[in-house]
Design an enzyme around this catalytic site. Structure first.
Site, PDB file in Angstrom:
ATOM      1  N   ASP A 140      43.474  -7.824 -10.623  1.00 21.21           N
ATOM      2  CA  ASP A 140      43.235  -6.655  -9.778  1.00 21.21           C
ATOM      3  C   ASP A 140      44.559  -6.002  -9.355  1.00 21.21           C
ATOM      4  O   ASP A 140      45.544  -6.693  -9.099  1.00 21.21           O
ATOM      5  CB  ASP A 140      42.455  -7.115  -8.539  1.00 21.21           C
ATOM      6  CG  ASP A 140      41.750  -5.974  -7.841  1.00 21.21           C
ATOM      7  OD1 ASP A 140      41.741  -4.856  -8.371  1.00 21.21           O
ATOM      8  OD2 ASP A 140      41.193  -6.226  -6.748  1.00 21.21           O
ATOM      9  N   GLU A 256      39.808  -1.010 -15.922  1.00 19.96           N
ATOM     10  CA  GLU A 256      39.583  -0.136 -14.769  1.00 19.96           C
ATOM     11  C   GLU A 256      40.888   0.531 -14.360  1.00 19.96           C
ATOM     12  O   GLU A 256      41.942  -0.094 -14.403  1.00 19.96           O
ATOM     13  CB  GLU A 256      39.050  -0.963 -13.590  1.00 19.96           C
ATOM     14  CG  GLU A 256      38.928  -0.167 -12.294  1.00 19.96           C
ATOM     15  CD  GLU A 256      38.072  -0.865 -11.233  1.00 19.96           C
ATOM     16  OE1 GLU A 256      37.011  -1.420 -11.590  1.00 19.96           O
ATOM     17  OE2 GLU A 256      38.473  -0.860 -10.057  1.00 19.96           O
TER      18      GLU A 256
END
Ligand code: ZN
Length: 475
Positions: A140, A256
């Protein structure tokens, strides 16, 4: 499997893998461990990196896979390596897929872990809970190619690339002449012309059941956005190619892009511009995290106008549907109960929600209930670390709203976990607590009370999924 029985056991504070069966079969079994050869024979194995590799080979469901193509997905970052069983028990009740291992480098630095350990903890918990439906592992908020490589090497199934450091935020405020000058100077003439051609004299009309979104771009706007994004887009392309080299032609990685940690909300125009240029470059994303309007502070409910949120969320969603059907990703998604029903309704459940801090807060809640004196020490440490911690996290906690510990009986302490200022205080100081001498006692408590922690998390994550309106599975 092959006449052997595999399971997890806990001896004191340590978990082990145990394999039981005939001695000859045990000798052939690939796990490394200590053999005890009275009947029935058994082998006790450490959860070592070597055994983790064997586990993933022998039981492939323990290996992270890309899951974001499933309609509803939830990221349940487990900062402690102890929360996954609780996450799984909740997830198992719903039509949803989890991204269980989800950490940023910043979180890993705060907790003293690395991606390999984070994934291993998730894998053993998946085995313990016998969860066979597949889970993701998300590197992330990665900010450099080296960070992406580190995460890929460790086996993540998802890369979230944070573009914030590559954005030229000045482009939003520079005067028009400066924009012209810099566009001439910084953007290759041929490329500039192609980009202008993509947007000028066009109407972008995106149709939807709740109304259409119509966008026109002026030349000045296009130039501003090109300057805002051009480095970020080059960087995305570089990382995208690196991922493809790593995984071969088949995209085995969810990709992402996040622009949520920037000072201004992302307008639908900006979102549309970005995705059109990405597609022009041949970059396909699985999900995108804009910065939505309103405030998404850590560990507390949404702050802002719900009607404007609904309106903006719908516009963003229309763009995703028309340009490749990628997902909107909601970052800092812990505890945003007032907007979950709207997100669920408008997206019809096609969304990725990221949570993390809230599971740490449930750990603190458990300690406040089971070991008030340890809680008091943690609370003091959090207070003394708040100044330093608030440099890294944006919060509005007012410490003067938090009742003083002396005024609270032990039985009242857990109430602090329902008070917003105290939640923020305890949320952003997790790194300070986990790097202090309290670390060992915190882990000791959570291991001793594993089932209690698991049921708190089960309940809390179920609440998130219920508010989102995710369908329950037929039992
Ligand atoms: Zn984020």
């Amino acid at each position: 499997m092959d006449g052997l029985l595999y399971g997890m056991v806990r001896a004191n504070q340590q978990k082990k893998l145990i394999v039981v069966g005939e001695k000859e079969s045990l000798l052939k079994d690939p796990f490394t461990g200590q053999l005890y050869s009275h009947a029935p024979s058994l082998k006790m194995c450490d959860l070592s990196p070597e055994n983790t590799r064997v586990l993933m080979d022998l039981f492939p469901f323990t290996k992270p896979v890309r899951v974001l193509d499933f309609p509803t997905t939830i990221g349940t970052g487990d900062r402690l390596g102890l929360a996954t069983p609780g996450h799984l028990r909740a997830v198992h009740q719903f039509k949803v897929r989890p991204v269980l291992a989800q950490q940023s480098i910043r979180e890993n630095n705060q907790t003293g872990r690395n991606y390999k350990e984070v994934i291993a903890d998730a894998a053993w918990a998946v085995f313990q809970e016998d969860f066979r439906e597949g889970y993701g592992a998300d590197g992330d908020h990665l900010k450099s190619l080296d960070e992406v490589k580190e995460a890929l090497e460790a086996g993540v199934s998802m890369v979230t690339l944070d573009l914030s450091e590559k954005l030229n935020l000045e482009a939003a405020i520079l005067p028009k002449e400066a924009i012209e000058r810099r566009f001439e100077g910084e953007i290759d003439a041929g490329e500039g012309e192609v980009l202008l051609h993509l947007f000028l004299d066009k109407e972008f009309r995106l149709r939807g059941e709740r109304g259409d979104l119509v966008i026109h771009f002026s030349e000045e706007e296009v130039k501003r956005k090109v300057l805002l994004f051009h480095q970020a887009i080059d960087f995305s392309e570089e990382v995208y190619q690196c991922i493809h080299q790593h995984t071969g032609r088949r995209p085995l990685i969810d990709f992402e892009l996040s622009i949520d940690e920037i000072p201004h909300p992302t307008s639908p125009e900006t979102h549309l511009f970005l995705v059109i240029v990405l597609r022009h470059r041949g970059i396909w994303v699985t999900s995108l995290a804009p910065r939505f309007i309103g405030e998404f502070q850590k560990g507390i409910d949404y702050r802002g106008e719900i009607t404007s949120f609904r309106d903006q969320f719908y516009r963003h969603l229309l763009i995703t549907r028309h340009y490749g059907d990628y997902k909107l990703s909601i970052h800092s998604g812990s505890d945003k109960f007032s907007i979950f029903p709207h997100i669920g309704e408008i997206s019809q459940g096609r969304v990725h929600l990221k949570t993390a801090g809230t599971s740490w807060l449930e750990a603190v809640r458990l300690i406040s209930l089971q070991n008030p004196s340890l809680y008091r020490e943690m609370h003091q440490k959090a207070l003394s670390s708040f100044g330093e911690a608030s440099k890294q996290y944006q919060v509005t906690a007012d410490l003067s709203h938090i009742p003083s510990l002396d005024s609270l009986a032990d039985s009242e302490l857990h109430g602090l976990l329902d008070q917003e200022d105290a939640r923020q205080l305890l949320h952003i100081t997790y790194g300070f607590l986990l790097r202090s001498p309290l670390r060992e006692r915190i882990f000791h408590m959570l291991k001793d009370y594993e089932e209690d922690y698991t049921s708190l998390l089960d309940k809390h994550i179920q609440k998130h999924l219920d508010y989102l309106g995710v369908e329950r599975r037929d039992q």
